[in-house]
Design a protein around this motif. Structure first.
Motif, PDB file in Angstrom:
ATOM      1  N   ASN A 195       1.342 -10.811  -1.789  1.00 51.89           N
ATOM      2  CA  ASN A 195       1.284  -9.861  -2.905  1.00 51.89           C
ATOM      3  C   ASN A 195       1.977  -8.555  -2.518  1.00 51.89           C
ATOM      4  O   ASN A 195       1.582  -7.888  -1.556  1.00 51.89           O
ATOM      5  N   VAL A 196       3.007  -8.191  -3.269  1.00 53.12           N
ATOM      6  CA  VAL A 196       3.729  -6.941  -2.973  1.00 53.12           C
ATOM      7  C   VAL A 196       3.238  -5.796  -3.849  1.00 53.12           C
ATOM      8  O   VAL A 196       3.656  -4.644  -3.661  1.00 53.12           O
ATOM      9  N   LYS A 197       2.353  -6.099  -4.805  1.00 53.53           N
ATOM     10  CA  LYS A 197       1.919  -5.057  -5.737  1.00 53.53           C
ATOM     11  C   LYS A 197       0.886  -4.147  -5.071  1.00 53.53           C
ATOM     12  O   LYS A 197       0.063  -4.608  -4.282  1.00 53.53           O
ATOM     13  N   PRO A 198       0.915  -2.866  -5.406  1.00 51.92           N
ATOM     14  CA  PRO A 198      -0.064  -1.928  -4.825  1.00 51.92           C
ATOM     15  C   PRO A 198      -1.452  -2.160  -5.399  1.00 51.92           C
ATOM     16  O   PRO A 198      -1.609  -2.741  -6.473  1.00 51.92           O
ATOM     17  N   LEU A 199      -2.460  -1.694  -4.673  1.00 49.99           N
ATOM     18  CA  LEU A 199      -3.849  -1.834  -5.095  1.00 49.99           C
ATOM     19  C   LEU A 199      -4.428  -0.452  -5.383  1.00 49.99           C
ATOM     20  O   LEU A 199      -4.057   0.549  -4.747  1.00 49.99           O
ATOM     21  N   ASP A 200      -5.370  -0.387  -6.341  1.00 49.85           N
ATOM     22  CA  ASP A 200      -6.052   0.884  -6.600  1.00 49.85           C
ATOM     23  C   ASP A 200      -7.179   1.038  -5.576  1.00 49.85           C
ATOM     24  O   ASP A 200      -7.435   0.135  -4.773  1.00 49.85           O
ATOM     25  N   GLY A 241       0.799  -1.229   0.000  1.00 48.89           N
ATOM     26  CA  GLY A 241       0.000   0.000   0.000  1.00 48.89           C
ATOM     27  C   GLY A 241       0.825   1.270   0.000  1.00 48.89           C
ATOM     28  O   GLY A 241       0.282   2.373   0.116  1.00 48.89           O
ATOM     29  N   VAL A 242       2.148   1.132  -0.115  1.00 44.68           N
ATOM     30  CA  VAL A 242       3.033   2.299  -0.045  1.00 44.68           C
ATOM     31  C   VAL A 242       3.498   2.653  -1.452  1.00 44.68           C
ATOM     32  O   VAL A 242       4.069   1.806  -2.152  1.00 44.68           O
TER      33      VAL A 242
END
Length: 663
Positions: free
Chosen positions: A60-65, A15-16
């Motif tokens: 999951n290391v990917k950011p979310l919208d 989330g960063v």
């Protein structure tokens, strides 16, 4: 080795979007729940080991919208500056998405991630990167000395293994130096492990107890099997009396056997005489039977010859009749064949005459007078030559036809002659057969008359039975057989009662003789009882020895467990460890339970768990020779933490800080 975190930068990580933390020796990170405090710890562990702080590799290391959907086509990056023994090291871990456009496709599709690693800004592959990290701090050690809760989250076996490593080996020489009486046990091990030794002692004890439990019953059985004592003089007197009676009965049976055998011999001699007489009678009867047969044959010899002759003549007559039938059939077949040949020859003659007329009427073809090459008529002399040739050919053909016709006529005459000859030969042969038949019939009638006359004659021959009955020799021998058969009548010798009485006396004799063995039987029983008692005593001593060994083994284990617990617990200020659990049977089994002031770790509050955890980290850091940052989650629940040489990063829940705040 002392490891400090100086800075940590996260770009598009969970989330960063982009955030850098500058760390002090004690760093407080404030934030409300779900504001990203734990994300910082996750980023640090992902940077080093590719896992989050809870040891998950597939997070999951990917950011979310804002809608919660993963944002694609982003690079996820974490980098840090570490100070290792005063020297800065920069490390970086980047995850990039791979998008591939297949041939013929308009849109590229996601085909996976690739990871890039940098060490002091120098690109390295994954293996090299991990090797460098492990040189600094192996993953298992990292978990133990950076997370106060990790040690007690492991299986008790793994916890115990770490503590045993801390305590070092407790050698046999150390224990025997402290407890000299254990040396005897160590000598008895004989290459076995203590576990194997105890198992053998236990098995041997069980076997001994099982055998000891059987001995009283076996002694009682031997006692009950001892007979009552007897008066040997009285028994011997009774034996002598019975033996004399037995011998008398035995002799009586022998005497009767001899008499019986003598009578049997006499009867066998009489039976032989009877057999010989019967054989002589059979020979005489055979002679009478032979004489009777000869007389009958002599009386009937003439009649038999006539009958045989009659049968022979009858057979010849039937044979001649069959020959006549065959002759007639053969003659008819022969005439039919000749007639068929005649008809065939006549047909051929008719065809030949027709052909002769045709050839004889043939003239030179006008077309033959014209040249086949130029189409003009031949010269006169040529035509005459052609006519001559034609006439010559015609003459030869007619001549050939005449020759064939003459041959056929000759064949036809031959067939007519064959018919005449066949008929003549048939009549001659037929006449001969008929004459023979007449002669045979006459002879047959003559013999038949003779046979009929012989039937009316009567021939008297003495019968076989009369001859036998009138023979005085046979009568004499039959009378002798009757006399001998009367001599076969005898009274059998019966000595069954003697045998029964003998068996009874023998049984009584055996009973008395067995009484003489009473003393020997009693002595054997007493000896066996003493052997069992001695065996019982020996086994009891062996059992006591085994129990002594078992006690020594338990003492050895107890001493070793106490030493291990003392060593381990002496290394910690707050944490205490229970490494053995008592069993109902008095033994112990290995375990590992962390306590603080007697309270199990699982029952401690958060402050107590962190207090104990930091105590464990301090000891392990000293053991491994590595000091690394300690991450304290929920730090707000703890007022004071123990002094530690490690860098401390406090993650503090602060409802007023919606965004992360570092102080």
């Amino acid at each position: 080795m002392n490891i400090l975190i100086k800075t940590l930068t996260m770009i598009n990580f969970k989330g960063v979007k982009n955030f850098t933390v500058d760390f002090n020796f004690i760093t407080n990170i404030y934030g409300a729940n779900a504001s990203g405090k734990t994300t910082i710890f996750d980023a640090f562990t992902w940077l080093l080991f590719g896992k989050d702080s809870t040891d998950r590799k597939d997070f999951n290391v990917k950011p979310l919208d804002p809608s919660g959907t993963t944002r694609d086509r982003t690079e996820n990056e974490v980098s840090a500056v570490l100070e290792v023994d005063g020297q800065d090291i920069t490390i970086r871990h980047i995850q990039k998405e791979k998008w591939t456009k297949k041939r013929g496709e308009e849109v590229a599709e996601f085909t996976g991630n690739e990871h890039l690693y940098f060490w002091n800004d120098v690109p390295v592959n994954a293996g090299e990167f991990q090797a460098k990290v492990n040189d600094l701090l192996p993953e298992n050690v990292f978990k133990l000395i950076t997370n106060p809760l990790y040690f007690n989250s492991q299986k008790w076996q793994d916890q115990r293994s770490v503590l045993s490593e801390l305590a070092g080996e407790i050698t046999d020489s150390f224990l025997t130096g402290k407890y000299p009486e254990l040396q005897e046990l160590l000598n008895a091990l004989d290459g076995k492990t203590l576990k194997e030794f105890k198992a053998k002692v236990s098995s041997d004890k069980k076997n001994l107890k099982d055998q000891l439990a059987e001995i009283p019953g076996r002694i009682d059985e031997a006692e009950r099997g001892k007979p009552e004592p007897v008066n040997e003089a009285e028994v011997n007197a009774r034996i002598a009396e019975l033996q004399a009676e037995y011998d008398g009965l035995e002799q009586a049976i022998v005497d009767k056997n001899a008499a019986n055998e003598k009578e049997n011999s006499r009867i066998q001699a009489v039976q032989k005489d009877i057999h010989d007489l019967k054989l002589e009678i059979q020979n005489i009867e055979a002679a009478h039977r032979s004489a009777y047969t000869s007389d009958v044959n002599a009386a009937n010899s003439g009649v038999n010859e006539d009958k045989a002759k009659l049968n022979n003549l009858d057979s010849q007559l039937r044979l001649q009749e069959n020959q006549l039938k065959q002759l007639e059939q053969s003659h008819a077949d022969q005439l039919a064949r000749i007639e068929h040949d005649k008809q065939d020859i006549n047909d051929r003659l008719v065809s030949l005459r027709t052909l002769f007329i045709s050839v004889n009427g043939r003239e030179l073809n006008p077309n033959d007078k014209v040249c086949k090459e130029c189409g003009r008529e031949h010269e006169a002399h040529n035509i005459a030559e052609l006519q001559t040739k034609f006439n010559e050919i015609k003459r030869k053909e007619l001549e050939g036809l005449n020759i064939q016709g003459a041959g056929l006529k000759k064949d036809l005459e031959k067939r007519k002659s064959d018919i005449v000859q066949a008929k003549e030969q048939f009549e001659i042969t037929k006449s001969a057969i008929i004459t023979s038949l007449k002669n045979l019939k006459a002879s047959l009638e003559e013999v038949q008359t003779k046979v009929e006359l012989a039937k009316n004659k009567t021939v008297v021959v003495k019968t076989y039975e009369d001859r036998v009955m009138e023979d005085d020799a046979i009568v004499t021998k039959m009378n002798k057989i009757t006399e001998l058969q009367e001599q076969l009548e005898t009274t059998p010798v019966d000595y069954g009662d003697l045998r029964i009485k003998k068996a009874t006396v023998n049984a009584d004799l055996d009973t008395e003789k067995r009484k003489l063995n009473t003393s020997e039987t009693i002595a054997k029983a007493d000896k066996r009882i003493q052997e069992l008692k001695d065996q019982e005593k020996t086994m009891s001593q062996q059992l006591a020895s085994l129990e002594k060994q078992e006690f020594a083994a338990e003492k050895y284990e107890k001493a070793k467990s106490e030493e291990l617990e003392n060593r381990v617990n002496g290394m910690f200020k707050f944490a205490k460890f229970k490494l053995f659990k008592p069993l109902i049977n008095g033994g112990e089994e290995p375990t590992c339970q962390t306590t603080y002031n007697g309270v199990p770790f699982s029952d401690l509050n958060t402050a107590g768990k962190i207090l104990v955890g930091i105590d464990i980290i301090s000891t392990l850091s000293a053991h491994y020779g590595v000091i690394a940052p300690i991450w304290l989650d929920n730090r707000e629940s703890i007022t004071v933490i123990p002094d530690t040489a490690s860098q401390v990063i406090n993650l503090i829940v602060s409802s007023g800080d919606e965004k992360l705040r570092v102080a």
